[in-house]
Scaffold this motif. Structure first.
Motif, PDB file in Angstrom:
ATOM      1  N   HIS A  93       1.786  10.330 -16.792  1.00 13.26           N
ATOM      2  CA  HIS A  93       3.034   9.582 -16.632  1.00 13.26           C
ATOM      3  C   HIS A  93       2.757   8.248 -15.939  1.00 13.26           C
ATOM      4  O   HIS A  93       1.934   8.171 -15.027  1.00 13.26           O
ATOM      5  CB  HIS A  93       4.029  10.393 -15.803  1.00 13.26           C
ATOM      6  N   PRO A  94       3.425   7.167 -16.386  1.00 11.63           N
ATOM      7  CA  PRO A  94       3.202   5.847 -15.775  1.00 11.63           C
ATOM      8  C   PRO A  94       3.355   5.827 -14.257  1.00 11.63           C
ATOM      9  O   PRO A  94       2.663   5.072 -13.565  1.00 11.63           O
ATOM     10  CB  PRO A  94       4.284   4.982 -16.439  1.00 11.63           C
ATOM     11  N   LEU A  95       4.250   6.647 -13.719  1.00 13.91           N
ATOM     12  CA  LEU A  95       4.431   6.683 -12.268  1.00 13.91           C
ATOM     13  C   LEU A  95       3.164   7.119 -11.540  1.00 13.91           C
ATOM     14  O   LEU A  95       2.891   6.677 -10.425  1.00 13.91           O
ATOM     15  CB  LEU A  95       5.579   7.624 -11.897  1.00 13.91           C
ATOM     16  N   LEU A  96       2.364   7.975 -12.194  1.00 10.42           N
ATOM     17  CA  LEU A  96       1.113   8.417 -11.566  1.00 10.42           C
ATOM     18  C   LEU A  96       0.126   7.265 -11.436  1.00 10.42           C
ATOM     19  O   LEU A  96      -0.647   7.203 -10.466  1.00 10.42           O
ATOM     20  CB  LEU A  96       0.491   9.563 -12.363  1.00 10.42           C
ATOM     21  N   TYR A  97       0.127   6.348 -12.403  1.00 11.51           N
ATOM     22  CA  TYR A  97      -0.737   5.165 -12.303  1.00 11.51           C
ATOM     23  C   TYR A  97      -0.271   4.265 -11.150  1.00 11.51           C
ATOM     24  O   TYR A  97      -1.095   3.679 -10.442  1.00 11.51           O
ATOM     25  CB  TYR A  97      -0.716   4.382 -13.623  1.00 11.51           C
ATOM     26  N   ILE A  98       1.042   4.180 -10.971  1.00 10.74           N
ATOM     27  CA  ILE A  98       1.575   3.388  -9.858  1.00 10.74           C
ATOM     28  C   ILE A  98       1.174   4.019  -8.534  1.00 10.74           C
ATOM     29  O   ILE A  98       0.726   3.331  -7.604  1.00 10.74           O
ATOM     30  CB  ILE A  98       3.113   3.283  -9.965  1.00 10.74           C
ATOM     31  N   PHE A  99       1.303   5.350  -8.446  1.00 11.23           N
ATOM     32  CA  PHE A  99       0.876   6.060  -7.233  1.00 11.23           C
ATOM     33  C   PHE A  99      -0.606   5.813  -6.960  1.00 11.23           C
ATOM     34  O   PHE A  99      -1.018   5.571  -5.826  1.00 11.23           O
ATOM     35  CB  PHE A  99       1.125   7.568  -7.372  1.00 11.23           C
ATOM     36  N   ALA A 100      -1.421   5.898  -8.013  1.00  8.39           N
ATOM     37  CA  ALA A 100      -2.867   5.720  -7.856  1.00  8.39           C
ATOM     38  C   ALA A 100      -3.186   4.322  -7.321  1.00  8.39           C
ATOM     39  O   ALA A 100      -4.026   4.160  -6.418  1.00  8.39           O
ATOM     40  CB  ALA A 100      -3.569   5.948  -9.190  1.00  8.39           C
ATOM     41  N   ALA A 101      -2.513   3.308  -7.855  1.00  8.17           N
ATOM     42  CA  ALA A 101      -2.754   1.929  -7.401  1.00  8.17           C
ATOM     43  C   ALA A 101      -2.325   1.755  -5.941  1.00  8.17           C
ATOM     44  O   ALA A 101      -3.049   1.138  -5.145  1.00  8.17           O
ATOM     45  CB  ALA A 101      -1.991   0.957  -8.297  1.00  8.17           C
ATOM     46  N   LEU A 102      -1.169   2.310  -5.590  1.00  8.26           N
ATOM     47  CA  LEU A 102      -0.692   2.208  -4.212  1.00  8.26           C
ATOM     48  C   LEU A 102      -1.622   2.928  -3.242  1.00  8.26           C
ATOM     49  O   LEU A 102      -1.942   2.414  -2.163  1.00  8.26           O
ATOM     50  CB  LEU A 102       0.724   2.794  -4.102  1.00  8.26           C
ATOM     51  N   PHE A 103      -2.081   4.105  -3.635  1.00  4.96           N
ATOM     52  CA  PHE A 103      -2.973   4.872  -2.754  1.00  4.96           C
ATOM     53  C   PHE A 103      -4.334   4.198  -2.624  1.00  4.96           C
ATOM     54  O   PHE A 103      -4.953   4.236  -1.549  1.00  4.96           O
ATOM     55  CB  PHE A 103      -3.143   6.296  -3.291  1.00  4.96           C
ATOM     56  N   LEU A 104      -4.830   3.589  -3.705  1.00 11.71           N
ATOM     57  CA  LEU A 104      -6.105   2.880  -3.630  1.00 11.71           C
ATOM     58  C   LEU A 104      -6.008   1.699  -2.675  1.00 11.71           C
ATOM     59  O   LEU A 104      -6.906   1.457  -1.856  1.00 11.71           O
ATOM     60  CB  LEU A 104      -6.518   2.400  -5.030  1.00 11.71           C
ATOM     61  N   TYR A 105      -4.897   0.978  -2.764  1.00 10.73           N
ATOM     62  CA  TYR A 105      -4.670  -0.131  -1.846  1.00 10.73           C
ATOM     63  C   TYR A 105      -4.589   0.363  -0.403  1.00 10.73           C
ATOM     64  O   TYR A 105      -5.159  -0.251   0.507  1.00 10.73           O
ATOM     65  CB  TYR A 105      -3.372  -0.851  -2.234  1.00 10.73           C
ATOM     66  N   GLN A 106      -3.899   1.497  -0.224  1.00 11.22           N
ATOM     67  CA  GLN A 106      -3.781   2.084   1.115  1.00 11.22           C
ATOM     68  C   GLN A 106      -5.159   2.413   1.690  1.00 11.22           C
ATOM     69  O   GLN A 106      -5.469   2.093   2.844  1.00 11.22           O
ATOM     70  CB  GLN A 106      -2.935   3.361   1.022  1.00 11.22           C
ATOM     71  N   LEU A 107      -6.022   3.050   0.894  1.00  2.16           N
ATOM     72  CA  LEU A 107      -7.339   3.464   1.385  1.00  2.16           C
ATOM     73  C   LEU A 107      -8.240   2.278   1.693  1.00  2.16           C
ATOM     74  O   LEU A 107      -9.026   2.298   2.654  1.00  2.16           O
ATOM     75  CB  LEU A 107      -8.013   4.370   0.341  1.00  2.16           C
ATOM     76  N   LEU A 108      -8.132   1.237   0.887  1.00  4.32           N
ATOM     77  CA  LEU A 108      -9.043   0.102   1.032  1.00  4.32           C
ATOM     78  C   LEU A 108      -8.602  -0.901   2.084  1.00  4.32           C
ATOM     79  O   LEU A 108      -9.441  -1.474   2.777  1.00  4.32           O
ATOM     80  CB  LEU A 108      -9.192  -0.613  -0.326  1.00  4.32           C
ATOM     81  N   PHE A 109      -7.302  -1.096   2.225  1.00  3.45           N
ATOM     82  CA  PHE A 109      -6.846  -2.243   3.040  1.00  3.45           C
ATOM     83  C   PHE A 109      -5.915  -1.891   4.193  1.00  3.45           C
ATOM     84  O   PHE A 109      -5.670  -2.734   5.064  1.00  3.45           O
ATOM     85  CB  PHE A 109      -6.138  -3.264   2.138  1.00  3.45           C
ATOM     86  N   LEU A 110      -5.381  -0.675   4.230  1.00  8.70           N
ATOM     87  CA  LEU A 110      -4.431  -0.317   5.277  1.00  8.70           C
ATOM     88  C   LEU A 110      -4.976   0.812   6.142  1.00  8.70           C
ATOM     89  O   LEU A 110      -5.867   1.539   5.707  1.00  8.70           O
ATOM     90  CB  LEU A 110      -3.084   0.102   4.661  1.00  8.70           C
ATOM     91  N   PRO A 111      -4.475   0.983   7.349  1.00  2.43           N
ATOM     92  CA  PRO A 111      -4.933   2.086   8.211  1.00  2.43           C
ATOM     93  C   PRO A 111      -4.646   3.431   7.568  1.00  2.43           C
ATOM     94  O   PRO A 111      -3.597   3.631   6.949  1.00  2.43           O
ATOM     95  CB  PRO A 111      -4.088   1.924   9.475  1.00  2.43           C
ATOM     96  N   HIS A 112      -5.574   4.371   7.693  1.00  2.00           N
ATOM     97  CA  HIS A 112      -5.380   5.717   7.143  1.00  2.00           C
ATOM     98  C   HIS A 112      -6.220   6.701   7.906  1.00  2.00           C
ATOM     99  O   HIS A 112      -7.067   6.342   8.706  1.00  2.00           O
ATOM    100  CB  HIS A 112      -5.738   5.748   5.650  1.00  2.00           C
TER     101      HIS A 112
END
Length: 434
Positions: free
Chosen positions: A415-434
Motif C-alpha cells: 500500500h502507498p501509505l507503507l512507502y510513506i511510513f518507510a520514508a518517514l522512518f528512514l528520515y527519523q533514523l538518519l537525521f532525528l533523535p531515536h
C-alpha cells in the motif's frame, strides 16, 4: 441497560467476572510505577494516573460499548516510554515532554476512531509485521524483568551475563517466578497478582520488604495535570523531533487494542460474522483513556487480554467492565501498600518475564516460509531488545518490508501509505533523535 437477558447472563455472574478480570490485571498498578520511575515520574503520580486512565477507559467500554473488556496502561508501551523515549534521549527529553507525544498520539487515535481511516490503517499493515511487533515487545519486556531482578547483569565483553544466583534478590525472583508459573499452569485466575503477594510475603519475612506506617491514604497527584494544551504538546513533538515516537505509540496501540478486542469479543460470542458491533465506541474507550492518562502522567493504554479470564467465567456485558472500574477506584486508596511492593524488584520482575513469554507466542503466526515477509518481522523482534527501543524495531521493519517487496517484483502489492511510513522512518533514523 446492559441487556443482561439478551446475553444470557445475570448481575451475579457479571460481578464475579469483573472481580476475576481485575485480579488478573491489577498487577499493572504495581508494575507500571516501577517502569515509569526509571523515567523520573514520581510514584504517586504514576500510581493514580494508572488508575484514572484504567477507570476512564474501562467505564467508557462498559457504559458506551457494553463489552466485558478492561482498559489500562499497556505493558510494552510503558517500557517504550521510559527506555526509548526518555532514557535513550540522554537527557534531551524529560518525562513531561514525553507525555506530550503520548497526548498527541491519543488525540490522533481519537480522530482515527471517529473516521474510516482507523479500519484502513489496520488493514494495510501486513499481518507479519504486526506479529513481529507483539513478539519483539514481549522479548523487550522479559529482558527488562531479567535486568531489574539482577538475573542478568552487565558484562564488559559480552554486554550481559548471568547474575549471582546465590544473592538474596535473585533467589527471591526465582521463587516468585516459580510460584507464579505453578499458579499459571494450574489455571488459577489472578496468578500474576497472587504470585506477587506470595513473593511479597517471603520478602517481608526475609527482611527485603519494609512497609510504611500505613497501608492506606488518600490518593494524590504531586505534579497535578502534566499536559492539557494540544498546541503546546504539538510544539514539543515538532521541537524534539518525536514524529516517529508518536507514530510508534499510535501503531502499537492500534494493533494491540484492536487485536485484543476482537479476540475477547470472539471468545464471548459477541462478534456478528467478522464484524465487531460498536467497534467505534470500543476504540474510543482506549483512545480517550490514552489521552486522559497522558494528562495525568502515564503511558498509553490498551485493551487487556486478561479480560478473557472474566469472559471465561461468564462475563458478557459492560457490567463486567464497570465492576473492574469500581475495583480500580478502591485500589486507589492503597498507594502506600503498592509503593512498598513495587520497591522490591523481585516482586514485579516475574510478572514482566511471564508477560513477555505470553507476547512472544505471536511468532507462531509469522509466515516463516516467505523470506520477504519473515525477515522484516525477525528484524523487529531482534532489534527491540538489543537496542532497548521499540520504535527502532518498528522503524527498521517498516523500512525493510517495502524494500524487499520492490526487489521481489511485488511493489504494487504494498500500500502507498507503507512507502510513506518507510520514508518517514528512514528520515527519523538518519537525521532525528531515536
Amino acid at each position: 441497560m446492559f441487556r443482561l437477558n439478551e446475553h444470557n447472563t445475570n448481575i451475579k455472574t457479571e460481578i464475579l467476572a469483573g472481580m476475576t478480570t481485575f485480579l488478573t490485571m491489577v498487577y499493572i498498578v504495581i508494575v507500571n510505577p516501577v517502569i515509569l520511575a526509571d523515567a523520573g515520574v514520581p510514584f504517586d503520580q504514576v500510581f493514580l494516573a494508572t488508575i484514572i486512565s484504567a477507570v476512564v477507559g474501562t467505564l467508557w467500554m462498559g457504559l458506551f460499548a457494553n463489552y466485558p473488556i478492561a482498559i489500562a496502561p499497556g505493558m510494552g508501551l510503558n517500557a517504550f516510554f521510559t527506555y526509548t523515549v526518555v532514557i535513550s534521549s540522554n537527557g534531551e527529553i524529560n518525562y513531561i515532554t514525553a507525555f506530550s507525544a503520548v497526548f498527541i498520539a491519543g488525540l490522533l487515535f481519537i480522530i482515527l476512531s471517529l473516521t474510516p481511516l482507523r479500519k484502513k490503517l489496520i488493514e494495510i499493515i501486513p499481518e507479519n509485521l504486526k506479529h513481529g511487533i507483539t513478539a519483539g515487545i514481549g522479548l523487550f519486556i522479559a529482558f527488562i524483568g531479567l535486568r531489574l531482578s539482577k538475573l542478568v547483569v552487565p558484562h564488559e565483553q559480552n554486554l550481559v551475563k548471568l547474575g549471582d544466583l546465590t544473592s538474596a534478590p535473585v533467589l527471591l525472583t526465582l521463587f516468585g517466578l516459580l510460584i507464579t508459573l505453578i499458579l499459571m499452569v494450574m489455571n488459577i485466575y489472578g496468578a500474576l497478582f497472587y504470585g506477587m503477594i506470595a513473593t511479597g510475603i517471603v520478602a517481608f519475612f526475609t527482611g527485603q520488604l519494609n512497609f510504611e506506617s500505613t497501608f492506606m491514604k488518600l490518593p494524590s497527584l504531586p505534579e497535578g495535570i502534566i499536559v492539557w494544551d494540544p498546541t503546546v504538546a504539538l510544539m514539543d513533538v515538532f521541537n524534539y523531533g518525536m514524529f516517529g515516537i508518536v507514530i510508534s505509540f499510535l501503531l502499537v496501540t492500534l494493533f494491540d487494542t484492536t487485536g485484543t478486542m476482537i479476540g475477547v469479543a470472539k471468545q464471548a460470542g459477541l462478534m456478528k460474522g467478522n464484524k465487531m458491533p460498536r467497534a467505534r465506541q470500543a476504540l474510543l474507550a482506549d483512545s480517550v483513556a490514552t489521552t486522559v492518562g497522558a494528562m495525568f502522567g502515564t503511558s498509553p493504554t490498551s485493551a487487556y487480554i486478561e479480560s478473557s479470564s472474566g469472559v471465561a467465567v461468564g462475563g458478557r456485558t459492560g457490567l463486567t467492565s464497570v465492576t473492574v472500574a469500581v475495583l480500580f477506584i478502591i485500589a486507589a486508596f492503597f498507594g502506600p501498600l503498592v509503593s512498598s511492593l513495587s520497591s522490591v524488584a523481585a516482586i514485579t520482575a516475574p510478572a514482566l518475564i511471564i508477560v513477555g513469554s505470553l507476547m512472544i507466542s505471536a511468532v507462531k503466526h509469522i509466515d516463516w516460509d516467505s523470506f520477504d515477509e519473515a525477515f522484516p518481522a525477525f528484524i523487529i523482534i531482534l532489534t527491540m531488545p538489543l537496542t532497548s527501543s521499540i520504535a527502532t524495531g518498528i522503524e527498521l521493519g517498516f523500512i525493510l518490508y517495502p524494500l524487499l517487496k520492490i526487489f521481489k517484483g511485488q511493489a504494487r502489492k504494498v500500500h502507498p501509505l507503507l512507502y510513506i511510513f518507510a520514508a518517514l522512518f528512514l528520515y527519523q533514523l538518519l537525521f532525528l533523535p531515536h
